[in-house]
Scaffold this motif. Structure first.
Motif, PDB file in Angstrom:
ATOM      1  N   ARG A 251       0.854  -1.189   0.000  1.00 39.97           N
ATOM      2  CA  ARG A 251       0.000   0.000   0.000  1.00 39.97           C
ATOM      3  C   ARG A 251       0.883   1.229   0.000  1.00 39.97           C
ATOM      4  NH1 ARG A 251      -4.935   0.164  -1.503  1.00 39.97           N
ATOM      5  NH2 ARG A 251      -5.379   1.894  -0.088  1.00 39.97           N
ATOM      6  N   LEU A 252       0.475   2.256  -0.725  1.00 37.28           N
ATOM      7  CA  LEU A 252       1.234   3.502  -0.799  1.00 37.28           C
ATOM      8  C   LEU A 252       0.745   4.525   0.221  1.00 37.28           C
ATOM      9  CD1 LEU A 252       1.458   3.939  -4.677  1.00 37.28           C
ATOM     10  CD2 LEU A 252       3.026   2.741  -3.134  1.00 37.28           C
ATOM     11  N   VAL A 253      -0.383   4.239   0.870  1.00 38.63           N
ATOM     12  CA  VAL A 253      -0.945   5.135   1.876  1.00 38.63           C
ATOM     13  C   VAL A 253      -1.198   4.342   3.151  1.00 38.63           C
ATOM     14  CG1 VAL A 253      -2.790   6.747   2.461  1.00 38.63           C
ATOM     15  CG2 VAL A 253      -2.057   6.505   0.075  1.00 38.63           C
ATOM     16  N   LEU A 258       1.606   9.194   3.046  1.00 37.17           N
ATOM     17  CA  LEU A 258       1.744   8.858   1.642  1.00 37.17           C
ATOM     18  C   LEU A 258       3.218   8.610   1.328  1.00 37.17           C
ATOM     19  CD1 LEU A 258      -0.683  11.067   1.958  1.00 37.17           C
ATOM     20  CD2 LEU A 258      -0.636  11.079  -0.527  1.00 37.17           C
ATOM     21  N   PHE A 259       3.510   7.479   0.708  1.00 37.72           N
ATOM     22  CA  PHE A 259       4.877   7.157   0.308  1.00 37.72           C
ATOM     23  C   PHE A 259       5.098   7.570  -1.146  1.00 37.72           C
ATOM     24  CE2 PHE A 259       4.368   4.531   4.008  1.00 37.72           C
ATOM     25  CZ  PHE A 259       5.626   4.553   4.596  1.00 37.72           C
ATOM     26  N   VAL A 260       6.262   8.164  -1.401  1.00 34.18           N
ATOM     27  CA  VAL A 260       6.605   8.605  -2.755  1.00 34.18           C
ATOM     28  C   VAL A 260       8.024   8.146  -3.098  1.00 34.18           C
ATOM     29  CG1 VAL A 260       5.127  10.630  -2.461  1.00 34.18           C
ATOM     30  CG2 VAL A 260       7.583  10.858  -2.135  1.00 34.18           C
ATOM     31  N   GLY A 261       8.309   8.112  -4.409  1.00 33.00           N
ATOM     32  CA  GLY A 261       9.660   7.836  -4.878  1.00 33.00           C
ATOM     33  C   GLY A 261      10.220   6.507  -4.398  1.00 33.00           C
ATOM     34  N   ASP A 262      11.507   6.517  -4.059  1.00 34.29           N
ATOM     35  CA  ASP A 262      12.171   5.295  -3.602  1.00 34.29           C
ATOM     36  C   ASP A 262      11.490   4.700  -2.383  1.00 34.29           C
ATOM     37  OD1 ASP A 262      13.998   5.626  -5.606  1.00 34.29           O
ATOM     38  OD2 ASP A 262      15.742   5.877  -4.315  1.00 34.29           O
ATOM     39  N   ALA A 263      10.980   5.529  -1.489  1.00 32.45           N
ATOM     40  CA  ALA A 263      10.328   5.038  -0.274  1.00 32.45           C
ATOM     41  C   ALA A 263       9.068   4.241  -0.597  1.00 32.45           C
ATOM     42  CB  ALA A 263       9.986   6.201   0.653  1.00 32.45           C
ATOM     43  N   ASP A 301      -7.358   7.608  -1.626  1.00 34.27           N
ATOM     44  CA  ASP A 301      -7.661   6.537  -2.586  1.00 34.27           C
ATOM     45  C   ASP A 301      -7.284   6.966  -4.002  1.00 34.27           C
ATOM     46  OD1 ASP A 301      -8.629   4.868  -0.611  1.00 34.27           O
ATOM     47  OD2 ASP A 301     -10.721   5.469  -0.907  1.00 34.27           O
ATOM     48  N   ASP A 302      -7.527   8.226  -4.309  1.00 29.10           N
ATOM     49  CA  ASP A 302      -7.167   8.734  -5.634  1.00 29.10           C
ATOM     50  C   ASP A 302      -5.656   8.683  -5.846  1.00 29.10           C
ATOM     51  OD1 ASP A 302      -9.792   9.183  -6.275  1.00 29.10           O
ATOM     52  OD2 ASP A 302      -9.715  11.356  -5.969  1.00 29.10           O
ATOM     53  N   TYR A 303      -4.894   9.035  -4.808  1.00 26.59           N
ATOM     54  CA  TYR A 303      -3.435   8.989  -4.929  1.00 26.59           C
ATOM     55  C   TYR A 303      -2.970   7.560  -5.192  1.00 26.59           C
ATOM     56  CZ  TYR A 303       1.501   8.980  -3.696  1.00 26.59           C
ATOM     57  OH  TYR A 303       2.857   8.793  -3.728  1.00 26.59           O
TER      58      TYR A 303
END
Length: 356
Positions: A251-253, A258-263, A301-303
């Protein structure tokens, strides 16, 4: 205890982009970076693809344009392909985005790290030169790299990584291509020469499960290129780091984080390219924070959906190719051009069905 609407952890291209977009949306943004200077030390080959051209226009960012890529197979056969892009000063690239974030109103701090995190109360304990402070937030954006501290504090699993080692050396001739060496000498990765004016980044990546000594093969390649008259003996700069290669997080959230990029695991598991995905996901995260604070209940959810729609299929294919190659390293098959063609993006075989 102070409060911010958005807390950004890590000010590489993803975090700086998130801070910029959130600040442009009118939010109160605090961005923190554990290092002494944004963008440094540089742990990157410093190439970005053509769609990133608009981000190379800031002062002192662009080194040169790249027109193609030469992929060198185990037999020595060299395959030429179009692969346009730009070689950048990565430190200035990150700093330019951070400067835009500050101009938009974000507060950025260096030599500041996150030590504790209560995701339920949405409180982070930050440490800096003057001690510690607690900061509450509405949205947390984790852009703190493949070994994300935020992920650890949330109890999330570590990302699979490979290690890299790179020298910056004199380049003795004008060069407009990137060179890639595909070989069992670099299992789990590849070697590269990326030109930037009168210098070049010469490096390699490898999976430590197959090869723990990155210095020896890199020095061997350096000697070969010196003997060929392509690069000089001097080493201006040495660097290295970890690159995530296991694909996206489940999951990115997580709990307004919110996780972005390499993380987030957005780095391409075959090429190691991650700057473009970091910028895109960071911008989307900043916009998401703005939408959420403005009352959009579906912003998170959109992200998740938007980032996966853009990157997941490509990353999943690369994960499958890595799995295929991992079964070949240190075997006779890894000496075959056919094997390497199936595992590298320049060849049509890469896009065929995955072998069992």
């Amino acid at each position: 205890m102070s409060h911010v609407q958005v807390l950004v952890v890590g000010l590489g291209p993803g975090g700086a982009s998130a801070a910029r977009k959130a600040a442009e949306a009118g939010l109160e943004v605090l961005g923190i970076e554990r290092n002494r200077s944004i963008g440094e030390p540089v742990q990157c080959a410093e190439f970005v693809p053509t769609p990133m051209g608009a981000y190379t226009r800031a002062d002192q960012v662009l080194y040169q344009r790249i027109s193609g890529m030469k992929s060198i197979l185990p037999s020595g056969e060299a395959h030429q392909s179009d692969f346009p892009g730009f070689m950048i000063n990565r430190a200035r690239f990150d700093q330019a985005i951070a400067e835009q974030a500050e101009q938009a109103g974000a507060r950025l701090r260096v030599q500041t790290r996150i030590e504790r995190l209560d995701p339920t109360a949405r409180v982070a304990l930050l440490r800096h030169a003057d001690g510690t402070e607690s900061v509450s937030y509405d949205v947390l954006i984790a852009a703190d790299g493949p070994h994300s501290t935020v992920a650890k504090l949330l109890g999330l699993p570590a990302l699979a990584t490979v290690n890299t080692r790179q020298y910056t050396v004199p380049l003795l001739t004008q060069y407009a291509d990137t060179d890639i060496w595909l070989s069992d000498e670099y299992p789990g990765g590849y070697a590269w020469l990326f030109p930037k004016g009168n210098r070049a980044n010469l490096g390699l990546g490898a999976d430590r499960r197959f090869e723990d000594d990155l210095k020896k093969p890199l020095e061997s390649l350096h000697r070969q290129l010196v003997a060929a008259g392509l690069v000089g003996e001097e080493i201006y700069y040495r660097t290295g780091g970890a690159i995530p290669v296991g694909g996206l997080r489940e999951r990115l959230v997580h709990q307004r984080c919110l996780f972005v990029g390499d993380a987030a695991g957005l780095t391409h598991p075959i090429t190691g390219g991650g700057i473009s995905a970091a910028v895109v996901s960071g911008e989307r995260a900043g916009e998401c924070a703005g939408a959420f604070v403005s009352g959009a209940d579906d912003a998170f959810d959109d992200y998740e959906e938007d980032v996966r729609d853009q990157f997941e299929a490509t990353i999943e294919r690369a994960v499958a190719r890595r799995a295929y190659l991992n079964r070949q390293w240190r075997t006779q098959a890894a000496q075959s051009d056919d094997t390497m063609r199936k595992g590298w993006i320049a060849f049509s075989e890469y896009f065929s069905s995955v072998e069992a």
